[in-house]
Design a protein around this motif. Structure first.
Motif, PDB file in Angstrom:
ATOM      1  N   PHE A  39      55.977 -17.435  46.397  1.00  0.00           N
ATOM      2  CA  PHE A  39      55.127 -18.131  45.425  1.00  0.00           C
ATOM      3  C   PHE A  39      54.837 -19.565  45.873  1.00  0.00           C
ATOM      4  CE2 PHE A  39      54.988 -21.189  41.905  1.00  0.00           C
ATOM      5  CZ  PHE A  39      53.800 -20.811  41.300  1.00  0.00           C
ATOM      6  N   ILE A  40      55.870 -20.277  46.298  1.00  0.00           N
ATOM      7  CA  ILE A  40      55.692 -21.677  46.710  1.00  0.00           C
ATOM      8  C   ILE A  40      54.831 -21.763  47.959  1.00  0.00           C
ATOM      9  CG2 ILE A  40      56.871 -23.745  47.557  1.00  0.00           C
ATOM     10  CD1 ILE A  40      59.193 -23.052  45.686  1.00  0.00           C
ATOM     11  N   GLN A  41      55.076 -20.891  48.920  1.00  0.00           N
ATOM     12  CA  GLN A  41      54.280 -20.903  50.149  1.00  0.00           C
ATOM     13  C   GLN A  41      52.818 -20.567  49.855  1.00  0.00           C
ATOM     14  OE1 GLN A  41      56.420 -18.104  52.609  1.00  0.00           O
ATOM     15  NE2 GLN A  41      57.883 -19.642  53.339  1.00  0.00           N
ATOM     16  N   ASP A  42      52.596 -19.610  48.960  1.00  0.00           N
ATOM     17  CA  ASP A  42      51.230 -19.231  48.591  1.00  0.00           C
ATOM     18  C   ASP A  42      50.547 -20.370  47.837  1.00  0.00           C
ATOM     19  OD1 ASP A  42      49.075 -17.427  48.499  1.00  0.00           O
ATOM     20  OD2 ASP A  42      49.578 -16.835  46.454  1.00  0.00           O
ATOM     21  N   ALA A  43      51.304 -21.041  46.957  1.00  0.00           N
ATOM     22  CA  ALA A  43      50.754 -22.173  46.195  1.00  0.00           C
ATOM     23  C   ALA A  43      50.355 -23.311  47.133  1.00  0.00           C
ATOM     24  CB  ALA A  43      51.780 -22.663  45.179  1.00  0.00           C
ATOM     25  N   VAL A  44      51.211 -23.594  48.109  1.00  0.00           N
ATOM     26  CA  VAL A  44      50.911 -24.649  49.088  1.00  0.00           C
ATOM     27  C   VAL A  44      49.652 -24.292  49.874  1.00  0.00           C
ATOM     28  CG1 VAL A  44      51.719 -25.765  51.212  1.00  0.00           C
ATOM     29  CG2 VAL A  44      53.283 -25.469  49.298  1.00  0.00           C
ATOM     30  N   LYS A  45      49.527 -23.023  50.237  1.00  0.00           N
ATOM     31  CA  LYS A  45      48.355 -22.561  50.986  1.00  0.00           C
ATOM     32  C   LYS A  45      47.074 -22.749  50.165  1.00  0.00           C
ATOM     33  CE  LYS A  45      49.157 -18.820  53.202  1.00  0.00           C
ATOM     34  NZ  LYS A  45      49.354 -17.378  53.486  1.00  0.00           N
ATOM     35  N   GLN A  46      47.149 -22.426  48.872  1.00  0.00           N
ATOM     36  CA  GLN A  46      45.988 -22.581  47.992  1.00  0.00           C
ATOM     37  C   GLN A  46      45.598 -24.056  47.854  1.00  0.00           C
ATOM     38  OE1 GLN A  46      44.121 -20.191  46.634  1.00  0.00           O
ATOM     39  NE2 GLN A  46      45.396 -18.533  47.411  1.00  0.00           N
ATOM     40  N   LEU A  47      46.587 -24.921  47.686  1.00  0.00           N
ATOM     41  CA  LEU A  47      46.319 -26.355  47.516  1.00  0.00           C
ATOM     42  C   LEU A  47      45.781 -26.973  48.798  1.00  0.00           C
ATOM     43  CD1 LEU A  47      49.514 -27.292  45.476  1.00  0.00           C
ATOM     44  CD2 LEU A  47      47.170 -27.389  44.623  1.00  0.00           C
ATOM     45  N   ALA A  48      46.319 -26.540  49.935  1.00  0.00           N
ATOM     46  CA  ALA A  48      45.901 -27.109  51.221  1.00  0.00           C
ATOM     47  C   ALA A  48      44.437 -26.837  51.525  1.00  0.00           C
ATOM     48  CB  ALA A  48      46.784 -26.561  52.344  1.00  0.00           C
ATOM     49  N   LYS A  49      43.902 -25.746  50.987  1.00  0.00           N
ATOM     50  CA  LYS A  49      42.480 -25.429  51.198  1.00  0.00           C
ATOM     51  C   LYS A  49      41.563 -26.428  50.498  1.00  0.00           C
ATOM     52  CE  LYS A  49      43.194 -20.415  51.507  1.00  0.00           C
ATOM     53  NZ  LYS A  49      42.970 -19.121  50.798  1.00  0.00           N
ATOM     54  N   ALA A  50      42.074 -27.052  49.427  1.00  0.00           N
ATOM     55  CA  ALA A  50      41.290 -28.005  48.620  1.00  0.00           C
ATOM     56  C   ALA A  50      40.009 -27.372  48.091  1.00  0.00           C
ATOM     57  CB  ALA A  50      40.975 -29.273  49.432  1.00  0.00           C
ATOM     58  N   ASP A  51      40.077 -26.064  47.788  1.00  0.00           N
ATOM     59  CA  ASP A  51      38.941 -25.318  47.240  1.00  0.00           C
ATOM     60  C   ASP A  51      39.178 -25.142  45.743  1.00  0.00           C
ATOM     61  OD1 ASP A  51      37.061 -23.417  46.403  1.00  0.00           O
ATOM     62  OD2 ASP A  51      37.082 -22.390  48.340  1.00  0.00           O
ATOM     63  N   ILE A  52      38.457 -25.906  44.927  1.00  0.00           N
ATOM     64  CA  ILE A  52      38.694 -25.915  43.486  1.00  0.00           C
ATOM     65  C   ILE A  52      38.408 -24.564  42.852  1.00  0.00           C
ATOM     66  CG2 ILE A  52      37.966 -26.977  41.299  1.00  0.00           C
ATOM     67  CD1 ILE A  52      37.360 -29.511  43.071  1.00  0.00           C
ATOM     68  N   GLU A  53      37.322 -23.914  43.251  1.00  0.00           N
ATOM     69  CA  GLU A  53      36.982 -22.588  42.721  1.00  0.00           C
ATOM     70  C   GLU A  53      38.072 -21.576  43.063  1.00  0.00           C
ATOM     71  OE1 GLU A  53      34.743 -21.195  40.842  1.00  0.00           O
ATOM     72  OE2 GLU A  53      33.465 -22.922  40.445  1.00  0.00           O
ATOM     73  N   ALA A  54      38.588 -21.655  44.289  1.00  0.00           N
ATOM     74  CA  ALA A  54      39.642 -20.727  44.718  1.00  0.00           C
ATOM     75  C   ALA A  54      40.916 -20.947  43.909  1.00  0.00           C
ATOM     76  CB  ALA A  54      39.920 -20.901  46.209  1.00  0.00           C
ATOM     77  N   VAL A  55      41.244 -22.207  43.640  1.00  0.00           N
ATOM     78  CA  VAL A  55      42.435 -22.515  42.836  1.00  0.00           C
ATOM     79  C   VAL A  55      42.242 -22.022  41.409  1.00  0.00           C
ATOM     80  CG1 VAL A  55      43.831 -24.390  41.853  1.00  0.00           C
ATOM     81  CG2 VAL A  55      43.156 -24.469  44.252  1.00  0.00           C
ATOM     82  N   LYS A  56      41.033 -22.166  40.879  1.00  0.00           N
ATOM     83  CA  LYS A  56      40.741 -21.667  39.524  1.00  0.00           C
ATOM     84  C   LYS A  56      40.942 -20.157  39.463  1.00  0.00           C
ATOM     85  CE  LYS A  56      36.965 -20.173  38.032  1.00  0.00           C
ATOM     86  NZ  LYS A  56      35.579 -19.851  37.657  1.00  0.00           N
ATOM     87  N   ASP A  57      40.403 -19.427  40.449  1.00  0.00           N
ATOM     88  CA  ASP A  57      40.566 -17.977  40.491  1.00  0.00           C
ATOM     89  C   ASP A  57      42.039 -17.594  40.662  1.00  0.00           C
ATOM     90  OD1 ASP A  57      37.834 -17.700  40.239  1.00  0.00           O
ATOM     91  OD2 ASP A  57      37.488 -17.502  42.400  1.00  0.00           O
ATOM     92  N   TYR A  58      42.748 -18.384  41.454  1.00  0.00           N
ATOM     93  CA  TYR A  58      44.188 -18.155  41.671  1.00  0.00           C
ATOM     94  C   TYR A  58      44.945 -18.273  40.350  1.00  0.00           C
ATOM     95  CZ  TYR A  58      48.931 -19.014  43.461  1.00  0.00           C
ATOM     96  OH  TYR A  58      50.282 -18.963  43.707  1.00  0.00           O
ATOM     97  N   LEU A  59      44.618 -19.298  39.573  1.00  0.00           N
ATOM     98  CA  LEU A  59      45.270 -19.492  38.271  1.00  0.00           C
ATOM     99  C   LEU A  59      44.914 -18.365  37.307  1.00  0.00           C
ATOM    100  CD1 LEU A  59      44.803 -23.350  37.766  1.00  0.00           C
ATOM    101  CD2 LEU A  59      46.921 -22.153  38.320  1.00  0.00           C
ATOM    102  N   LEU A  60      43.661 -17.941  37.312  1.00  0.00           N
ATOM    103  CA  LEU A  60      43.215 -16.857  36.433  1.00  0.00           C
ATOM    104  C   LEU A  60      43.971 -15.556  36.700  1.00  0.00           C
ATOM    105  CD1 LEU A  60      39.331 -17.360  36.287  1.00  0.00           C
ATOM    106  CD2 LEU A  60      40.930 -17.494  34.363  1.00  0.00           C
TER     107      LEU A  60
END
Length: 236
Positions: free
Chosen positions: A32-53
């Motif tokens: 989970f932490i590694q995946d979260a770091v990967k999502q944040l490192a992309k700095a893609d807001i739409e991708a983070v929104k979809d990740y949270l959804l």
């Protein structure tokens, strides 16, 4: 009062130790932490929104964890979950979620820094960044935290770790952080909710102006010193 603060500090350090142990021992937590770091490192807001959804009803809790992770791992951009929260939960609730979780992350950084000391913190962030922050705190004193939070001059996490290495009181640090991060949180959350091209232009214009003002205030002592030297040289 000092005893209470020490107890709180010990409790937080113990919690960090437990979380660190869970990361090492439990593959699901580590993933989970590694995946979260990967999502944040992309700095893609739409991708983070979809990740949270994808977490359904757990999205607010996961969002808070993302914010804390982005603060603890200093190079990660803390503004990404703030934008995503505005986009997903609206400016008010998303902003409140971002503001409170960022404050929690900042508190953790502060206590980690106090507990581990400078040699460990230098390995976690960078010696160069900490040295720069030392000079910044020296120049701006009690107002340094508010200035550093208002203006995105350095990573949110680095400011938090650096503050923990100073003699600054926790109360002063928290008040300065709470006040200083409010304007940016409101702006990022609002822009997240009303994500349009014109809004992004307004955002980057705001950042540019603030950075120019900050750069001017940082360079002012150096320019005045050079001018005084020239004045003395010219008088001979």
């Amino acid at each position: 009062m000092n005893i209470q603060r020490k107890k709180m500090g010990i409790t937080i350090l113990f919690m960090i130790f437990v979380l660190g142990s869970l990361y090492v021992l439990l593959p699901d937590v580590r993933y989970f932490i590694q995946d979260a770091v990967k999502q944040l490192a992309k700095a893609d807001i739409e991708a983070v929104k979809d990740y949270l959804l994808s977490f359904g009803a757990w999205a607010p809790i996961v969002s808070a964890l993302l914010m804390i992770i982005s603060v603890l791992i200093a190079p990660l951009p803390a503004f990404v979950p703030t934008f995503a929260n505005g986009l997903l939960f609206g400016a008010f609730w998303g902003g409140l979620l971002s503001w409170s979780s960022a404050l929690l992350g900042a508190t953790l950084c502060f206590y980690m820094s106090r507990g581990f000391g400078r040699p460990v913190v230098e390995k976690m962030v960078s010696k160069k960044a900490l040295d720069w922050m030392d000079r910044f705190f020296k120049n701006y004193g009690i107002h340094s935290i508010i200035i550093a939070r208002v203006v995105p001059i350095v990573s949110y996490g680095i400011v938090s770790y650096a503050a923990g290495l100073t003699s600054m009181r926790l109360r002063t640090y928290l008040i300065g952080t709470a006040i200083g991060q409010t304007p940016a949180t409101i702006l990022y959350s609002y822009l997240g909710e009303h994500a349009t091209e014109s809004m992004w232009i307004l955002f980057w214009a705001f950042v540019l102006v603030i950075c120019m003002v900050m750069l001017g205030s940082v360079l002012k002592p150096w320019i005045e010193k050079r001018m005084r030297k020239k004045g003395k040289t010219g008088s001979y």
